[in-house]
Design a protein around this motif. Structure first.
Motif, PDB file in Angstrom:
ATOM      1  N   TYR A 173      -0.256  27.554  50.563  1.00  0.00           N
ATOM      2  CA  TYR A 173      -1.658  27.693  50.072  1.00  0.00           C
ATOM      3  C   TYR A 173      -2.294  26.406  50.052  1.00  0.00           C
ATOM      4  CZ  TYR A 173      -4.853  29.468  46.420  1.00  0.00           C
ATOM      5  OH  TYR A 173      -5.855  29.526  45.501  1.00  0.00           O
ATOM      6  N   VAL A 174      -3.663  26.509  50.270  1.00  0.00           N
ATOM      7  CA  VAL A 174      -4.702  25.516  50.268  1.00  0.00           C
ATOM      8  C   VAL A 174      -5.687  25.803  48.993  1.00  0.00           C
ATOM      9  CG1 VAL A 174      -6.136  23.999  51.319  1.00  0.00           C
ATOM     10  CG2 VAL A 174      -4.247  24.890  52.411  1.00  0.00           C
ATOM     11  N   GLY A 175      -5.882  24.843  48.105  1.00  0.00           N
ATOM     12  CA  GLY A 175      -6.794  25.221  46.938  1.00  0.00           C
ATOM     13  C   GLY A 175      -6.073  25.163  45.593  1.00  0.00           C
ATOM     14  N   VAL A 176      -6.753  25.646  44.838  1.00  0.00           N
ATOM     15  CA  VAL A 176      -6.201  25.717  43.355  1.00  0.00           C
ATOM     16  C   VAL A 176      -5.777  27.184  43.045  1.00  0.00           C
ATOM     17  CG1 VAL A 176      -6.777  25.855  40.909  1.00  0.00           C
ATOM     18  CG2 VAL A 176      -8.014  23.862  42.661  1.00  0.00           C
ATOM     19  N   LEU A 177      -4.300  27.167  42.669  1.00  0.00           N
ATOM     20  CA  LEU A 177      -3.669  28.308  42.513  1.00  0.00           C
ATOM     21  C   LEU A 177      -3.207  28.304  41.076  1.00  0.00           C
ATOM     22  CD1 LEU A 177      -2.165  30.998  43.583  1.00  0.00           C
ATOM     23  CD2 LEU A 177      -0.166  29.572  43.830  1.00  0.00           C
ATOM     24  N   ALA A 178      -3.436  29.387  40.549  1.00  0.00           N
ATOM     25  CA  ALA A 178      -2.944  29.634  38.853  1.00  0.00           C
ATOM     26  C   ALA A 178      -1.794  30.461  38.561  1.00  0.00           C
ATOM     27  CB  ALA A 178      -4.274  30.115  38.155  1.00  0.00           C
ATOM     28  N   LYS A 213     -16.761  36.917  28.330  1.00  0.00           N
ATOM     29  CA  LYS A 213     -16.483  35.583  28.180  1.00  0.00           C
ATOM     30  C   LYS A 213     -17.765  34.849  28.184  1.00  0.00           C
ATOM     31  CE  LYS A 213     -11.991  35.539  30.038  1.00  0.00           C
ATOM     32  NZ  LYS A 213     -10.906  35.604  31.224  1.00  0.00           N
ATOM     33  N   MET A 214     -18.297  34.364  27.263  1.00  0.00           N
ATOM     34  CA  MET A 214     -19.622  33.562  26.847  1.00  0.00           C
ATOM     35  C   MET A 214     -19.192  31.936  26.967  1.00  0.00           C
ATOM     36  SD  MET A 214     -21.724  36.042  26.512  1.00  0.00           S
ATOM     37  CE  MET A 214     -23.182  35.486  25.985  1.00  0.00           C
ATOM     38  N   GLY A 215     -18.278  31.432  26.746  1.00  0.00           N
ATOM     39  CA  GLY A 215     -18.176  30.180  26.481  1.00  0.00           C
ATOM     40  C   GLY A 215     -16.668  29.863  26.019  1.00  0.00           C
ATOM     41  N   HIS A 216     -16.385  28.620  25.984  1.00  0.00           N
ATOM     42  CA  HIS A 216     -15.036  28.210  25.258  1.00  0.00           C
ATOM     43  C   HIS A 216     -15.267  26.903  24.612  1.00  0.00           C
ATOM     44  CE1 HIS A 216     -14.721  25.970  28.981  1.00  0.00           C
ATOM     45  NE2 HIS A 216     -14.047  24.973  28.372  1.00  0.00           N
ATOM     46  N   PHE A 217     -14.386  26.458  23.745  1.00  0.00           N
ATOM     47  CA  PHE A 217     -14.494  25.051  23.219  1.00  0.00           C
ATOM     48  C   PHE A 217     -13.137  24.736  23.240  1.00  0.00           C
ATOM     49  CE2 PHE A 217     -13.844  27.388  19.009  1.00  0.00           C
ATOM     50  CZ  PHE A 217     -13.013  26.869  18.712  1.00  0.00           C
ATOM     51  N   THR A 218     -12.832  23.240  22.987  1.00  0.00           N
ATOM     52  CA  THR A 218     -11.664  22.512  23.034  1.00  0.00           C
ATOM     53  C   THR A 218     -11.630  21.764  22.069  1.00  0.00           C
ATOM     54  OG1 THR A 218     -12.286  20.846  24.294  1.00  0.00           O
ATOM     55  CG2 THR A 218     -11.323  22.824  25.696  1.00  0.00           C
ATOM     56  N   VAL A 219     -10.516  21.673  21.293  1.00  0.00           N
ATOM     57  CA  VAL A 219     -10.157  20.432  20.208  1.00  0.00           C
ATOM     58  C   VAL A 219      -9.154  19.600  20.762  1.00  0.00           C
ATOM     59  CG1 VAL A 219      -9.371  20.011  17.698  1.00  0.00           C
ATOM     60  CG2 VAL A 219     -11.112  22.133  18.645  1.00  0.00           C
ATOM     61  N   LEU A 220      -9.310  18.190  20.629  1.00  0.00           N
ATOM     62  CA  LEU A 220      -8.579  17.435  21.039  1.00  0.00           C
ATOM     63  C   LEU A 220      -7.932  16.577  19.879  1.00  0.00           C
ATOM     64  CD1 LEU A 220     -10.955  17.469  23.525  1.00  0.00           C
ATOM     65  CD2 LEU A 220      -9.078  15.848  24.388  1.00  0.00           C
ATOM     66  N   SER A 221      -6.717  16.385  19.767  1.00  0.00           N
ATOM     67  CA  SER A 221      -6.124  15.739  18.689  1.00  0.00           C
ATOM     68  C   SER A 221      -4.801  14.877  19.247  1.00  0.00           C
ATOM     69  CB  SER A 221      -5.894  16.506  17.484  1.00  0.00           C
ATOM     70  OG  SER A 221      -5.637  16.162  16.412  1.00  0.00           O
ATOM     71  N   ALA A 222      -4.262  14.025  18.306  1.00  0.00           N
ATOM     72  CA  ALA A 222      -2.995  13.138  18.665  1.00  0.00           C
ATOM     73  C   ALA A 222      -1.812  14.316  18.519  1.00  0.00           C
ATOM     74  CB  ALA A 222      -2.712  12.221  17.814  1.00  0.00           C
ATOM     75  N   LYS A 223      -2.025  15.267  17.693  1.00  0.00           N
ATOM     76  CA  LYS A 223      -0.860  16.213  17.634  1.00  0.00           C
ATOM     77  C   LYS A 223      -1.312  17.704  17.775  1.00  0.00           C
ATOM     78  CE  LYS A 223       2.204  14.088  14.185  1.00  0.00           C
ATOM     79  NZ  LYS A 223       1.674  13.206  13.400  1.00  0.00           N
ATOM     80  N   VAL A 224      -0.681  18.471  18.613  1.00  0.00           N
ATOM     81  CA  VAL A 224      -1.157  19.566  19.197  1.00  0.00           C
ATOM     82  C   VAL A 224      -1.198  20.483  18.098  1.00  0.00           C
ATOM     83  CG1 VAL A 224       1.114  20.811  19.622  1.00  0.00           C
ATOM     84  CG2 VAL A 224      -0.962  21.185  21.192  1.00  0.00           C
ATOM     85  N   GLY A 252     -20.212  32.738  38.486  1.00  0.00           N
ATOM     86  CA  GLY A 252     -19.959  33.126  37.192  1.00  0.00           C
ATOM     87  C   GLY A 252     -19.636  31.773  36.715  1.00  0.00           C
ATOM     88  N   GLN A 253     -18.873  31.847  35.466  1.00  0.00           N
ATOM     89  CA  GLN A 253     -18.513  30.592  34.948  1.00  0.00           C
ATOM     90  C   GLN A 253     -17.753  29.734  35.470  1.00  0.00           C
ATOM     91  OE1 GLN A 253     -17.746  33.541  33.350  1.00  0.00           O
ATOM     92  NE2 GLN A 253     -15.753  33.501  32.641  1.00  0.00           N
ATOM     93  N   LEU A 254     -16.799  30.186  36.362  1.00  0.00           N
ATOM     94  CA  LEU A 254     -16.035  29.273  37.038  1.00  0.00           C
ATOM     95  C   LEU A 254     -16.786  28.704  38.188  1.00  0.00           C
ATOM     96  CD1 LEU A 254     -12.633  31.698  37.648  1.00  0.00           C
ATOM     97  CD2 LEU A 254     -13.102  29.898  35.979  1.00  0.00           C
ATOM     98  N   ARG A 273      -7.525  30.532  42.521  1.00  0.00           N
ATOM     99  CA  ARG A 273      -8.699  30.037  41.847  1.00  0.00           C
ATOM    100  C   ARG A 273      -8.369  28.981  40.885  1.00  0.00           C
ATOM    101  NH1 ARG A 273      -9.306  33.149  37.715  1.00  0.00           N
ATOM    102  NH2 ARG A 273      -8.896  35.144  37.789  1.00  0.00           N
ATOM    103  N   PRO A 274      -9.470  28.461  40.236  1.00  0.00           N
ATOM    104  CA  PRO A 274      -9.315  27.951  38.755  1.00  0.00           C
ATOM    105  C   PRO A 274      -8.950  29.056  37.724  1.00  0.00           C
ATOM    106  CG  PRO A 274     -10.780  26.406  39.961  1.00  0.00           C
ATOM    107  CD  PRO A 274     -10.570  27.788  40.820  1.00  0.00           C
ATOM    108  N   HIS A 275      -8.695  28.818  36.830  1.00  0.00           N
ATOM    109  CA  HIS A 275      -8.082  29.995  35.611  1.00  0.00           C
ATOM    110  C   HIS A 275      -8.604  29.429  34.104  1.00  0.00           C
ATOM    111  CE1 HIS A 275      -5.113  32.325  33.481  1.00  0.00           C
ATOM    112  NE2 HIS A 275      -5.229  33.357  34.675  1.00  0.00           N
ATOM    113  N   ASN A 276      -8.933  30.544  33.485  1.00  0.00           N
ATOM    114  CA  ASN A 276      -9.449  30.509  32.126  1.00  0.00           C
ATOM    115  C   ASN A 276      -8.558  29.488  31.497  1.00  0.00           C
ATOM    116  OD1 ASN A 276     -10.674  32.901  29.752  1.00  0.00           O
ATOM    117  ND2 ASN A 276     -10.492  30.550  29.748  1.00  0.00           N
ATOM    118  N   SER A 277      -6.949  29.613  31.575  1.00  0.00           N
ATOM    119  CA  SER A 277      -5.988  28.851  30.753  1.00  0.00           C
ATOM    120  C   SER A 277      -6.104  27.398  31.285  1.00  0.00           C
ATOM    121  CB  SER A 277      -4.708  29.435  30.887  1.00  0.00           C
ATOM    122  OG  SER A 277      -4.025  29.079  32.388  1.00  0.00           O
ATOM    123  N   GLY A 278      -6.893  27.010  32.412  1.00  0.00           N
ATOM    124  CA  GLY A 278      -6.767  25.668  32.849  1.00  0.00           C
ATOM    125  C   GLY A 278      -8.374  24.936  32.363  1.00  0.00           C
TER     126      GLY A 278
END
Ligand code: ADP
Ligand code: MG
Length: 376
Positions: A246-251, A351-362, A16-18, A270-275
């Protein structure tokens, strides 16, 4: 154990996407990737060197993984604990089948969390209908959740009376469930840990998560909480990873209550959507951590390079006739990053995709992210 170095072949159960974002991280570092997934159109297949298109318990495919991969991991928790255990007899496997099995079953999971010394919402384990013949008042109003195979709010029913609880249990087919007390949530946060065989570990910054209909909608990083609380959350996530060896990525998903006390909601092995924000905003992404931990490399640094907001793109954003959303404004925005998973059919809630926005202030990032979503 010696580190596994490029161009070794790495295997993953699930495409899947992960799996797709894992493959991207692995291939960027020069590893090769084999994906096992029964779907010919699996999102990860386009990025894999080898796609074993077969069921997860297919003996031939598992033998192929065992004989060609220097290490194997997973991108989802369901169906494969036994496959992971079998593979571990032949190649390096992380996380362990046992850790995956804990995350597969809400009863085991919550018991493990409590055993590790961490609180959960009060819950009643329901293995059979007999288990409902007790005073339920401590758990009502509550949420009935199937012990297995629930995700994105599926397999959950809200209940307020003993009668409703009994009929919800029957309506879920009489399978094992947990009845969990409904808590007043101030907010939801998550923390993701990477941990190696010799207990080297790193925790990512805490994400603040907003859900819509039981599905993650937006993650805000850094979470808008006091540093002391963020530190406490990270320590709890590390404590849990240590307790599970645990060995690996744990959310780890948490509930923050009105008095700033924190309880663990659930874990994902595993890796997680919130990561997903880590891809664009951290020194190391959660998917690179998955590569690093399975290869016996030290976890990479988890520093946040910029405040960031991640927005999930569900199938609902697509047009009724399946037409693409209007990507123009989002693609032109100089501080936004679009990630599409290459899924063919856009169904509501998918879940088809995601986008992020980066800025100096959250807060600016959040405002821009919401405005950009409205342009789709
Ligand atoms: P899933 O495996 O589907 O993610 P969760 O147990 O994380 O299931 O529940 C999904 C969402 O439902 C949570 O993120 C939270 O918003 C809400 N929720 C779940 N359990 C509780 C609870 N005990 N009290 C309040 N809200 C809850
Ligand atoms: Mg959840």
């Amino acid at each position: 154990m010696a580190a596994i170095l490029p161009p070794a072949m790495l295997g993953i159960l699930g495409g899947g996407q992960l799996g797709r974002m894992f493959a991207t991280a692995a291939k960027t570092m020069g590893y090769r990737v084999t994906v096992l997934d029964p779907d010919a159109d699996a999102p990860a297949a386009a990025f894999a060197d080898v796609h074993l298109c077969a069921p997860y318990n297919d003996q031939e495919a598992l033998h192929m993984l065992a004989s060609t991969c220097a290490a194997v991991t997973t991108e989802f928790e369901n169906v494969n604990a036994d496959a992971m255990r079998w593979l571990a007899g032949h190649t390096r496997v992380s996380p362990s089948g046992d850790a995956v099995a804990v995350a597969q079953n809400r009863i085991l999971e919550k018991s493990w969390i409590n055993k590790a010394g961490l609180p959960t919402a009060p819950f009643l384990a329901l293995e059979t209908v007999e288990d409902l013949h007790v005073d339920l008042s401590n758990y009502l109003p509550g949420i009935m959740k199937t012990a297995r195979l629930g995700y994105d709010g599926k397999g959950q029913v809200r209940v307020s009376t003993p009668e409703e609880t009994r009929s919800a249990y029957a309506n879920l087919g009489g399978q094992a469930c947990v009845l969990e007390k409904m808590l007043d949530l101030k907010l939801e946060v998550s923390a993701i840990v990477a941990r190696t065989t010799n207990a080297q570990e790193a925790c990512f910054p805490v994400a603040e998560n907003c859900h819509e209909n039981g599905i993650l909608d937006v993650s805000i990083v850094p979470a808008r909480i006091e540093p002391e609380l963020a530190h406490r959350v990270q320590q709890m996530a590390l404590q849990l990873a240590n307790a599970l060896d645990y060995v690996g990525v744990l959310a780890v998903e948490f509930f923050v209550l009105e008095d700033d006390s924190v309880v663990v909601n659930e874990i994902a092995p595993r890796p997680h959507n919130s990561g997903h924000y880590t891809i664009d905003a951290c020194v190391t992404s959660q998917f690179e951590q998955q590569v690093r931990t399975m290869c016996g490399l030290l976890p990479g640094k988890t520093d946040l390079l910029s405040p960031v907001v991640m927005v999930n793109l569900l199938g609902d954003v697509w047009r009724e006739d399946g037409g693409e959303p209007n990507w123009a404004v989002l693609c032109e925005a100089p501080n936004a990053k679009l990630h599409l998973y290459g899924k063919k059919a856009a169904r509501p809630g998918r879940k088809m995709g995601h986008f992020t926005v980066l800025s100096a202030k959250v807060d600016d990032a959040l405002e821009q992210a919401e405005a950009l979503k409205d342009t789709l």
